[in-house]
Design a protein around this motif. Sequence first.
Motif, PDB file in Angstrom:
ATOM      1  N   VAL A  37     -14.848 -13.925  20.769  1.00 56.64           N
ATOM      2  CA  VAL A  37     -14.996 -14.779  21.952  1.00 56.64           C
ATOM      3  C   VAL A  37     -14.888 -13.931  23.218  1.00 56.64           C
ATOM      4  O   VAL A  37     -15.672 -14.103  24.164  1.00 56.64           O
ATOM      5  CB  VAL A  37     -13.938 -15.911  21.944  1.00 56.64           C
ATOM      6  CG1 VAL A  37     -13.849 -16.606  23.289  1.00 56.64           C
ATOM      7  CG2 VAL A  37     -14.252 -16.910  20.847  1.00 56.64           C
ATOM      8  N   ARG A  38     -13.917 -13.001  23.245  1.00 57.47           N
ATOM      9  CA  ARG A  38     -13.774 -12.138  24.419  1.00 57.47           C
ATOM     10  C   ARG A  38     -15.025 -11.296  24.645  1.00 57.47           C
ATOM     11  O   ARG A  38     -15.494 -11.161  25.787  1.00 57.47           O
ATOM     12  CB  ARG A  38     -12.553 -11.223  24.264  1.00 57.47           C
ATOM     13  CG  ARG A  38     -11.246 -11.880  24.644  1.00 57.47           C
ATOM     14  CD  ARG A  38     -10.128 -10.865  24.759  1.00 57.47           C
ATOM     15  NE  ARG A  38      -9.681 -10.363  23.470  1.00 57.47           N
ATOM     16  CZ  ARG A  38      -8.810 -10.960  22.680  1.00 57.47           C
ATOM     17  NH1 ARG A  38      -8.279 -12.100  23.062  1.00 57.47           N
ATOM     18  NH2 ARG A  38      -8.454 -10.442  21.537  1.00 57.47           N
ATOM     19  N   GLN A  45     -17.750 -13.523  25.975  1.00 55.35           N
ATOM     20  CA  GLN A  45     -17.517 -13.828  27.384  1.00 55.35           C
ATOM     21  C   GLN A  45     -17.876 -12.637  28.266  1.00 55.35           C
ATOM     22  O   GLN A  45     -18.464 -12.796  29.336  1.00 55.35           O
ATOM     23  CB  GLN A  45     -16.049 -14.223  27.613  1.00 55.35           C
ATOM     24  CG  GLN A  45     -15.704 -15.603  27.096  1.00 55.35           C
ATOM     25  CD  GLN A  45     -14.224 -15.914  27.208  1.00 55.35           C
ATOM     26  OE1 GLN A  45     -13.388 -15.009  27.322  1.00 55.35           O
ATOM     27  NE2 GLN A  45     -13.881 -17.194  27.152  1.00 55.35           N
ATOM     28  N   GLN A  46     -17.543 -11.450  27.803  1.00 52.51           N
ATOM     29  CA  GLN A  46     -17.880 -10.252  28.562  1.00 52.51           C
ATOM     30  C   GLN A  46     -19.396 -10.093  28.653  1.00 52.51           C
ATOM     31  O   GLN A  46     -19.927  -9.775  29.720  1.00 52.51           O
ATOM     32  CB  GLN A  46     -17.251  -9.022  27.909  1.00 52.51           C
ATOM     33  CG  GLN A  46     -17.458  -7.745  28.681  1.00 52.51           C
ATOM     34  CD  GLN A  46     -16.787  -6.559  28.002  1.00 52.51           C
ATOM     35  OE1 GLN A  46     -16.300  -6.666  26.879  1.00 52.51           O
ATOM     36  NE2 GLN A  46     -16.767  -5.439  28.684  1.00 52.51           N
ATOM     37  N   ALA A  49     -21.587 -12.491  28.500  1.00 52.06           N
ATOM     38  CA  ALA A  49     -22.073 -13.545  29.396  1.00 52.06           C
ATOM     39  C   ALA A  49     -21.831 -13.164  30.856  1.00 52.06           C
ATOM     40  O   ALA A  49     -22.690 -13.393  31.714  1.00 52.06           O
ATOM     41  CB  ALA A  49     -21.384 -14.865  29.070  1.00 52.06           C
ATOM     42  N   ASP A  50     -20.672 -12.566  31.138  1.00 53.22           N
ATOM     43  CA  ASP A  50     -20.389 -12.128  32.503  1.00 53.22           C
ATOM     44  C   ASP A  50     -21.368 -11.042  32.944  1.00 53.22           C
ATOM     45  O   ASP A  50     -21.864 -11.051  34.078  1.00 53.22           O
ATOM     46  CB  ASP A  50     -18.951 -11.607  32.617  1.00 53.22           C
ATOM     47  CG  ASP A  50     -17.908 -12.713  32.502  1.00 53.22           C
ATOM     48  OD1 ASP A  50     -18.291 -13.907  32.638  1.00 53.22           O
ATOM     49  OD2 ASP A  50     -16.729 -12.392  32.273  1.00 53.22           O
ATOM     50  N   GLN A  84     -24.681 -12.629  33.667  1.00 58.51           N
ATOM     51  CA  GLN A  84     -24.645 -13.320  34.960  1.00 58.51           C
ATOM     52  C   GLN A  84     -24.790 -12.323  36.098  1.00 58.51           C
ATOM     53  O   GLN A  84     -25.528 -12.564  37.062  1.00 58.51           O
ATOM     54  CB  GLN A  84     -23.318 -14.070  35.118  1.00 58.51           C
ATOM     55  CG  GLN A  84     -23.427 -15.537  34.886  1.00 58.51           C
ATOM     56  CD  GLN A  84     -22.102 -16.234  35.181  1.00 58.51           C
ATOM     57  OE1 GLN A  84     -21.046 -15.610  35.324  1.00 58.51           O
ATOM     58  NE2 GLN A  84     -22.157 -17.550  35.253  1.00 58.51           N
TER      59      GLN A  84
END
Length: 131
Positions: A75-76, A79-80, A82-83, A86
């Motif tokens: 998950v981390r 998320q990284q 995805a960041d 972005q």
Amino acid sequence: MLPPETMPLITAMTGGLCGVAGTWIGARVAPKHVVKASEMDAQTKLIEALSKRIDQQDTRADKMQAELDKTHEEVRSAQQAADEAQTQTRLHRVWNQNLVAHIEAGAPPPPPDPPTGLVTIVHGPQVDPSK
């Protein structure tokens, strides 16, 4: 009242009854914490079975914790990623806005250089269309 010959008979009967009554009462009042050997073996087997079950549960809990840690790490990293995506999207939008402004200006200086991350995305790994 009673003839003297009956006194030994009454004494013998009373003594016998007292003995029987004492044994009966003693059996009823005996301590309940006295454990027989067969009961002790059964309890030992139950304790061993419970210990084995606890060990199995501990092993299972350790495996579940390892899987949970792995999931948290996934998950981390997601998320990284995805960041980072972005951030790349924001850079792309800014570059597009600068490029549009450059084109609308007519005879402007050379277009702005694309961000390094955007170059990687635009000129990234080439995909062979025949595959």
